[in-house]
Every structure is written in C-alpha cells, then in structure tokens.
Design a protein around this motif. Structure first.
Motif, PDB file in Angstrom:
ATOM      1  N   LYS A  53     -21.296 -21.900  46.645  1.00 35.91           N
ATOM      2  CA  LYS A  53     -20.065 -22.301  45.919  1.00 35.91           C
ATOM      3  C   LYS A  53     -20.883 -23.153  44.679  1.00 35.91           C
ATOM      4  O   LYS A  53     -20.495 -22.817  43.335  1.00 35.91           O
ATOM      5  CB  LYS A  53     -19.040 -22.847  46.392  1.00 35.91           C
ATOM      6  N   ALA A  54     -21.715 -24.021  44.937  1.00 29.99           N
ATOM      7  CA  ALA A  54     -22.319 -24.719  43.766  1.00 29.99           C
ATOM      8  C   ALA A  54     -23.153 -23.826  42.922  1.00 29.99           C
ATOM      9  O   ALA A  54     -23.215 -24.034  41.717  1.00 29.99           O
ATOM     10  CB  ALA A  54     -23.125 -25.799  44.484  1.00 29.99           C
ATOM     11  N   TRP A  55     -23.882 -22.925  43.484  1.00 29.26           N
ATOM     12  CA  TRP A  55     -24.816 -22.175  42.664  1.00 29.26           C
ATOM     13  C   TRP A  55     -23.861 -21.276  41.569  1.00 29.26           C
ATOM     14  O   TRP A  55     -24.116 -21.366  40.655  1.00 29.26           O
ATOM     15  CB  TRP A  55     -25.393 -21.115  43.277  1.00 29.26           C
ATOM     16  N   VAL A  56     -22.768 -20.597  42.185  1.00 27.36           N
ATOM     17  CA  VAL A  56     -21.656 -19.721  41.471  1.00 27.36           C
ATOM     18  C   VAL A  56     -21.196 -21.013  40.288  1.00 27.36           C
ATOM     19  O   VAL A  56     -21.189 -20.199  39.140  1.00 27.36           O
ATOM     20  CB  VAL A  56     -20.732 -19.275  42.135  1.00 27.36           C
ATOM     21  N   MET A  57     -20.844 -21.987  40.904  1.00 26.81           N
ATOM     22  CA  MET A  57     -20.077 -22.839  39.710  1.00 26.81           C
ATOM     23  C   MET A  57     -21.166 -23.438  38.570  1.00 26.81           C
ATOM     24  O   MET A  57     -20.857 -23.202  37.573  1.00 26.81           O
ATOM     25  CB  MET A  57     -19.748 -24.321  40.347  1.00 26.81           C
ATOM     26  N   ALA A  58     -22.403 -23.654  38.931  1.00 27.63           N
ATOM     27  CA  ALA A  58     -23.591 -24.106  38.184  1.00 27.63           C
ATOM     28  C   ALA A  58     -23.990 -22.975  37.277  1.00 27.63           C
ATOM     29  O   ALA A  58     -23.743 -22.995  35.914  1.00 27.63           O
ATOM     30  CB  ALA A  58     -24.845 -24.519  38.816  1.00 27.63           C
ATOM     31  N   VAL A  59     -24.010 -21.758  37.630  1.00 27.93           N
ATOM     32  CA  VAL A  59     -24.509 -20.645  36.834  1.00 27.93           C
ATOM     33  C   VAL A  59     -23.597 -20.078  35.745  1.00 27.93           C
ATOM     34  O   VAL A  59     -23.728 -19.824  34.627  1.00 27.93           O
ATOM     35  CB  VAL A  59     -24.965 -19.497  37.786  1.00 27.93           C
ATOM     36  N   THR A  60     -22.447 -20.128  36.473  1.00 27.28           N
ATOM     37  CA  THR A  60     -20.975 -19.746  35.367  1.00 27.28           C
ATOM     38  C   THR A  60     -21.003 -20.626  34.437  1.00 27.28           C
ATOM     39  O   THR A  60     -20.602 -20.206  33.365  1.00 27.28           O
ATOM     40  CB  THR A  60     -19.766 -19.531  36.184  1.00 27.28           C
ATOM     41  N   ALA A  61     -20.758 -22.013  34.576  1.00 27.28           N
ATOM     42  CA  ALA A  61     -20.646 -22.803  33.576  1.00 27.28           C
ATOM     43  C   ALA A  61     -21.634 -23.026  32.481  1.00 27.28           C
ATOM     44  O   ALA A  61     -21.209 -23.104  31.380  1.00 27.28           O
ATOM     45  CB  ALA A  61     -20.811 -24.348  34.467  1.00 27.28           C
ATOM     46  N   MET A  62     -22.965 -22.839  32.895  1.00 25.14           N
ATOM     47  CA  MET A  62     -23.941 -22.567  31.826  1.00 25.14           C
ATOM     48  C   MET A  62     -23.934 -21.464  31.056  1.00 25.14           C
ATOM     49  O   MET A  62     -24.203 -21.337  30.003  1.00 25.14           O
ATOM     50  CB  MET A  62     -25.389 -22.849  32.643  1.00 25.14           C
ATOM     51  N   ALA A  63     -23.374 -20.223  31.678  1.00 26.12           N
ATOM     52  CA  ALA A  63     -23.344 -18.959  31.115  1.00 26.12           C
ATOM     53  C   ALA A  63     -22.202 -19.127  30.030  1.00 26.12           C
ATOM     54  O   ALA A  63     -22.367 -18.588  29.048  1.00 26.12           O
ATOM     55  CB  ALA A  63     -23.193 -17.959  32.038  1.00 26.12           C
ATOM     56  N   LEU A  64     -21.143 -19.532  30.481  1.00 24.23           N
ATOM     57  CA  LEU A  64     -19.711 -19.738  29.638  1.00 24.23           C
ATOM     58  C   LEU A  64     -19.787 -20.835  28.485  1.00 24.23           C
ATOM     59  O   LEU A  64     -19.472 -20.335  27.263  1.00 24.23           O
ATOM     60  CB  LEU A  64     -18.522 -19.817  30.741  1.00 24.23           C
ATOM     61  N   TYR A  65     -20.455 -21.960  28.774  1.00 29.94           N
ATOM     62  CA  TYR A  65     -20.304 -22.924  27.865  1.00 29.94           C
ATOM     63  C   TYR A  65     -21.686 -23.390  27.119  1.00 29.94           C
ATOM     64  O   TYR A  65     -21.521 -24.306  26.405  1.00 29.94           O
ATOM     65  CB  TYR A  65     -19.755 -24.210  28.578  1.00 29.94           C
ATOM     66  N   THR A  66     -22.628 -22.790  27.474  1.00 29.50           N
ATOM     67  CA  THR A  66     -23.900 -23.380  26.712  1.00 29.50           C
ATOM     68  C   THR A  66     -23.854 -22.577  25.371  1.00 29.50           C
ATOM     69  O   THR A  66     -23.494 -21.526  25.101  1.00 29.50           O
ATOM     70  CB  THR A  66     -25.055 -22.804  27.423  1.00 29.50           C
ATOM     71  N   SER A  67     -24.244 -23.637  24.366  1.00 35.75           N
ATOM     72  CA  SER A  67     -24.172 -23.133  22.889  1.00 35.75           C
ATOM     73  C   SER A  67     -25.772 -22.782  22.508  1.00 35.75           C
ATOM     74  O   SER A  67     -26.851 -23.443  22.779  1.00 35.75           O
ATOM     75  CB  SER A  67     -23.911 -24.224  21.890  1.00 35.75           C
ATOM     76  N   THR A  68     -26.013 -21.759  21.969  1.00 30.79           N
ATOM     77  CA  THR A  68     -27.193 -20.971  21.299  1.00 30.79           C
ATOM     78  C   THR A  68     -27.881 -22.145  20.340  1.00 30.79           C
ATOM     79  O   THR A  68     -28.962 -22.352  19.949  1.00 30.79           O
ATOM     80  CB  THR A  68     -27.049 -19.681  20.871  1.00 30.79           C
ATOM     81  N   GLU A  69     -26.681 -22.908  19.606  1.00 31.64           N
ATOM     82  CA  GLU A  69     -27.168 -23.681  18.196  1.00 31.64           C
ATOM     83  C   GLU A  69     -27.837 -24.895  19.092  1.00 31.64           C
ATOM     84  O   GLU A  69     -28.546 -25.457  18.391  1.00 31.64           O
ATOM     85  CB  GLU A  69     -26.008 -23.756  17.411  1.00 31.64           C
ATOM     86  N   ALA A  70     -27.058 -25.397  19.962  1.00 36.55           N
ATOM     87  CA  ALA A  70     -27.592 -26.751  20.685  1.00 36.55           C
ATOM     88  C   ALA A  70     -27.920 -26.604  22.037  1.00 36.55           C
ATOM     89  O   ALA A  70     -26.851 -27.270  22.980  1.00 36.55           O
ATOM     90  CB  ALA A  70     -26.561 -27.777  20.334  1.00 36.55           C
ATOM     91  N   PRO A  71     -28.671 -25.649  22.604  1.00 30.80           N
ATOM     92  CA  PRO A  71     -28.722 -25.558  24.137  1.00 30.80           C
ATOM     93  C   PRO A  71     -29.171 -26.626  24.768  1.00 30.80           C
ATOM     94  O   PRO A  71     -28.566 -27.181  25.926  1.00 30.80           O
ATOM     95  CB  PRO A  71     -29.933 -24.488  24.245  1.00 30.80           C
TER      96      PRO A  71
END
Length: 198
Positions: free
Chosen positions: A121-139
């Motif tokens: 569950k921790a991996w799913v949460m981490a990968v999903t959060a980074m995929a959804l909320y990481t900004s390409t302008e300020a990674p």
C-alpha cells in the motif's frame, strides 16, 4: 503548486493514510496488545519510513522499478511474504503484552521504518502521489511539498488507529475476545495483499 492542488494533495494524503491497510491494522492490534505509549516508536517509524520512501520514489526510484520489472516482482514477493509473517504473529498472539512477556513486543522504530519499503500500500500511495502531484516546472520542490504533505497528516492518521486499539484494551482483556480479535486482525492484514495479487 497552486493552493487548490495543495489542498487536493492534502486530502489525498489524509484519505490514503487513514484508510485501512497493513500499517493501520498493525497499529490497531498493537494499541490493543501493548497500549498507545508502547506503540509510539511503531507510529514514528511508519512516518519516517514512508517519508524516506516518498523521497526515494520522487527522486528516481520509481523509474528504476519501471525499468526493471524483475526488481518490482522481487519487492512484491518479499513484501507479501513478510506481511504474511506479521499476520501470523498477530493472529497467534494470545495475551495483552505484559512487562514479563519477553516474546511479545510492539514493532520497533527501525522495523516499522524498514517495513514501509516492502509495504504494497505504501508503494502504491507513493508512486501515485508522485505521478499525480509532481510538477514538471519545479520537480525538486514539488517532491519536497508532496513529502511534507504526507508527513503533516501521517502522525494524526496513524495515532487514530493506535488510539482505537488502546480504547479496546478493556473490552479485549477477556482472553477469548482477545484471541478472536487478534485472529481477525491477522486475517485482515493478510487480506491487504489481495489488491497486489490481482
């Protein structure tokens, strides 16, 4: 990150942190069997371990797992086997942790921290959060903001589960009730593997 995006991130972090999963079932069982205070290292270990996992995924580990599917499979098998071992330990526990019982003890800070790295569950949460909320302008900054949002909601969320367990201690002081509670917690913990096996 805009205010609306940060608010959405906080809601995502809270919902995924407070809903049932391996950590929360173990904290509920630990709160019942050992009390709230003795469960604090476990709670802090979850927070530290998940924060380190988020940073690892955000700064490139997620891409490594995508590039090497075999490594992902090894992680799933290792995590699943350890989760079943923990489920067995919880399910077989038959007494509230007493000072004189050397075998029964809550999970330590280091054990809880390390467990995050094999927790499905921790991996799913981490990968999903980074995929959804990481900004390409300020990674770099967005990875830190995402990690900070989870750190903000983590301790209140996990404390709730340990607190529920503590509240049930009196009711579960009866050995028969405790036995069936621990069996149920072991089964529920093992059942958290189901989404990973699909």
């Amino acid at each position: 990150m805009s205010y609306d995006a940060f608010l959405a991130l906080l809601v995502y972090a809270f919902v995924t942190s407070i809903t049932p999963g391996p950590n929360n079932f173990m904290l509920l069982a630990s709160g019942v069997n050992f009390g709230f205070v003795k469960t604090i290292p476990h709670m802090l270990g979850i927070g530290f371990g998940f924060l380190s996992l988020l940073l690892g995924v955000g700064f490139g580990l997620g891409a490594v797992l995508t590039a090497f599917p075999g490594l992902h499979l090894v992680l799933k098998i290792t995590g699943g086997a350890y989760l079943l071992y923990l489920a067995w330990r919880i399910g077989m526990s038959r007494s509230l942790g007493k000072d004189g019982d050397a075998k029964a003890r809550p999970m330590s800070f280091l054990e809880a921290s390390a467990f995050q790295w094999i927790n499905p569950k921790a991996w799913v949460m981490a990968v999903t959060a980074m995929a959804l909320y990481t900004s390409t302008e300020a990674p770099f900054l967005s990875v830190l903001i995402i990690s900070g949002a989870f750190a903000l909601v983590n301790l209140p969320s996990v404390s709730t589960w340990a607190g529920f367990g503590m509240a049930l201690r009196g009711f579960l002081a009866d050995p028969v009730r405790l036995k069936w509670f621990n069996i149920a917690m072991g089964v529920l913990l093992a059942a958290t593997l189901w989404p990973m096996l699909k």
